[in-house]
Design an enzyme around this catalytic site. Structure first.
Site, short mmCIF file in Angstrom:
data_model
loop_
_atom_site.label_atom_id
_atom_site.label_comp_id
_atom_site.label_asym_id
_atom_site.label_seq_id
_atom_site.Cartn_x
_atom_site.Cartn_y
_atom_site.Cartn_z
CD GLU A 1 -2.84 -1.24 2.33
OE1 GLU A 1 -3.98 -1.70 2.20
OE2 GLU A 1 -2.36 -0.95 3.43
CB CYS B 1 3.05 7.23 3.51
SG CYS B 1 3.53 5.96 4.68
CB CYS C 1 7.64 -5.42 8.93
SG CYS C 1 9.09 -4.74 9.78
CB CYS D 1 6.95 -2.98 16.54
SG CYS D 1 8.59 -2.61 15.90
CB CYS E 1 3.55 -2.27 14.19
SG CYS E 1 3.56 -2.14 12.39
CB CYS F 1 1.53 4.70 10.78
SG CYS F 1 2.11 6.15 9.97
N1 SAH Z 1 9.58 0.18 9.95
C1 SAH Z 1 9.79 1.57 10.00
C2 SAH Z 1 8.90 2.38 9.08
C3 SAH Z 1 7.47 1.96 8.95
S1 SAH Z 1 6.43 2.18 10.36
C4 SAH Z 1 9.68 2.07 11.44
O1 SAH Z 1 9.25 1.31 12.30
O2 SAH Z 1 10.06 3.21 11.68
C5 SAH Z 1 6.13 3.93 10.35
C6 SAH Z 1 5.76 4.49 11.71
O3 SAH Z 1 4.44 4.05 12.12
C7 SAH Z 1 6.69 4.04 12.81
O4 SAH Z 1 7.03 5.11 13.67
C8 SAH Z 1 5.85 3.04 13.54
O5 SAH Z 1 6.30 2.83 14.83
C9 SAH Z 1 4.48 3.66 13.47
N2 SAH Z 1 3.38 2.75 13.75
C10 SAH Z 1 3.32 1.43 13.54
N3 SAH Z 1 2.13 0.93 13.96
C11 SAH Z 1 1.42 1.96 14.45
C12 SAH Z 1 0.12 2.09 15.01
N4 SAH Z 1 -0.69 1.04 15.13
N5 SAH Z 1 -0.29 3.31 15.38
C13 SAH Z 1 0.51 4.39 15.23
N6 SAH Z 1 1.75 4.34 14.71
C14 SAH Z 1 2.21 3.13 14.32
FE1 SF4 Z 2 8.18 -3.20 11.18
FE2 SF4 Z 2 5.94 -2.07 12.12
FE3 SF4 Z 2 8.10 -2.28 13.68
FE4 SF4 Z 2 8.13 -0.56 11.61
S1 SF4 Z 2 6.79 -0.47 13.40
S2 SF4 Z 2 9.74 -2.01 12.21
S3 SF4 Z 2 6.87 -1.70 10.11
S4 SF4 Z 2 6.89 -4.00 12.84
#
Ligand code: SAH
Ligand code: SF4
Length: 400
Positions: free
Chosen positions: A118, A131, A138, A142, A145, A376
């Protein structure tokens, strides 16, 4: 279920186009393609520049448009290649103008399956931010996420990353001489897409070679022309690669910090067990080009009762002392099955007030495109839901 028949092929193996596309390739890639089309070595540089201009400055989608390229070469190219973009499976436009594209990537390399990613476009009055995704899924998991819950992962090629920008510009009408789309807001700027953030699916620093090539293409002044200062790579903290990103590419850097002490960060961002907060902040201090004019963004997702206390706000400010930093507070976007909740609005305000008093301006990221799940951490979840519905539609049409 009649609205979904076009999704059915997602579950079948898509037939790869017999002619590869040149859209998204680097100069080296274009030069190789010209060689395959019979262009002698000595002419390739000049021809590459011509193709470059047509593909990345003008947004050409067919070789016929390339009026300064001879008919014979145009025919030779068209016989072997296309300028097609990956297929758009769905396009959603939010009431606030945010657009989200679900894009199907054809099989690549040894992976014989098509995949979906996406890209999200967020217009504001003075800028338009795209974006982009750098991986399918991934590997980092995390805990807050949704992308991280997806098991299937593949790196995108540089061309697939660049193609997200080409698609956005096609759909918004953001090429010279094209009429801008009127459905939805577009900023009052010369170009509709002015900024790129690597904040879609995936960890860009686990795919650094392709990300670097993509940045090379996107920032080239004869083509797409988005300067590196308008390209931001967000990472969860792959420390050794931060240095390489700075030395070999030099875009703006964003760090997904989310916690002020290692115990909590180990839980939220498991990669922290490998590279802890101290190592991460040291890498930030060493990031070339970081200055008050080119600040590093620290992202901090607001999780109710987890990381949102006043003490943590003060600790955040203390940790970042001496680093040219911006702080971006992100309201958590919940997804089905998550154990976290977004902090209450008053809590976010109070937290942001502490950060603000320490000298960091307007730090809360306004949620955008929530009606189309464009935020995000929700990327891919919608895709998987669509897939499940498509399967339902093909397997048991009588069920609905
Ligand atoms: N993997 C990279 C970039 C993609 S995630 C990273 O982690 O930085 C982009 C941003 O969205 C990151 O700051 C991530 O922590 C945040 N993010 C992920 N899941 C989220 C959620 N459910 N709500 C708000 N932000 C989120
Ligand atoms: Fe991967 Fe989501 Fe963690 Fe970014 S925030 S590193 S996309 S698992």
């Amino acid at each position: 279920m009649s609205a979904l028949p076009d999704l059915a092929p997602a579950t079948a193996a898509a037939a790869p186009s017999p002619r590869p596309s040149l859209a998204g390739l680097t100069r080296a890639g274009l030069s190789d393609a010209l060689g395959e089309a019979g262009v002698p070595e000595r002419e390739r540089r000049m021809r590459t520049n011509q193709l470059w201009h047509w593909i990345y400055h003008r947004g050409a989608v067919s070789f016929d448009e390339m009026t300064n390229v001879s008919k014979t070469l145009r025919a030779a190219l068209a016989e072997r290649f296309t300028l097609e973009r990956p297929e758009i499976v769905t396009e959603q436009i939010s009431t606030d103008g945010t657009r989200k594209w679900l894009i199907r990537l054809p099989p690549s390399g040894k992976d014989t399956r098509p995949h979906e990613i996406e890209a999200v476009y967020i217009p504001e009055s003075d800028r338009g931010t795209l974006c982009v995704s750098s991986q399918v899924g991934c590997t980092l998991a995390c805990t807050f996420c949704h992308t991280g819950t997806q098991t299937l992962v593949r790196n995108l090629t540089a061309a697939e990353i660049v193609a997200q920008l080409l698609i956005a510009r096609d759909r918004i009408g953001d090429w010279p001489g094209m009429e801008r789309a009127k459905d939805g807001l577009v900023p009052d700027a010369e170009r509709a897409v002015t900024n790129i953030v690597f904040m879609g699916m995936g960890e860009p620093l686990y795919n650094l070679d392709e990300v670097k090539d993509a940045i090379e293409v996107i920032s080239d002044g004869d083509g797409l022309s988005l300067s590196r200062r308008r390209i931001t790579v967000s990472t969860s903290g792959v420390v050794p690669e931060i240095e390489r990103l700075g030395a070999e590419s030099g875009p703006m850097l964003a760090i997904s910090l989310h916690a002020t002490h290692d115990k909590l960060r180990n839980e939220l961002v498991p990669l922290n067990k490998k590279y802890d907060i101290r190592a991460l902040l040291d890498a930030c201090r060493a990031y070339p080009g970081a200055s008050n004019a080119r600040r590093i963004t620290f992202e901090y997702v607001m999780l109710k009762g987890v990381n949102d206390s006043d003490a943590e706000a003060r600790e955040l400010v203390r940790l970042l002392k001496g680093i040219p930093a911006k702080i971006n507070l992100i309201p958590f976007n919940p997804w089905p099955g998550t154990k976290y909740e977004c902090s209450d609005w008053e809590r976010i305000e109070q937290f942001s007030e502490i950060v603000f008093r320490a000298g960091y301006a307007s730090p809360v990221r306004t949620p955008r495109g929530r009606d189309i799940l464009a935020a995000c951490g929700q990327l891919k979840s919608a895709t998987e839901r669509l897939r499940a519905r498509a399967r339902l539609a093909t397997e048991a049409p009588e069920a609905e």
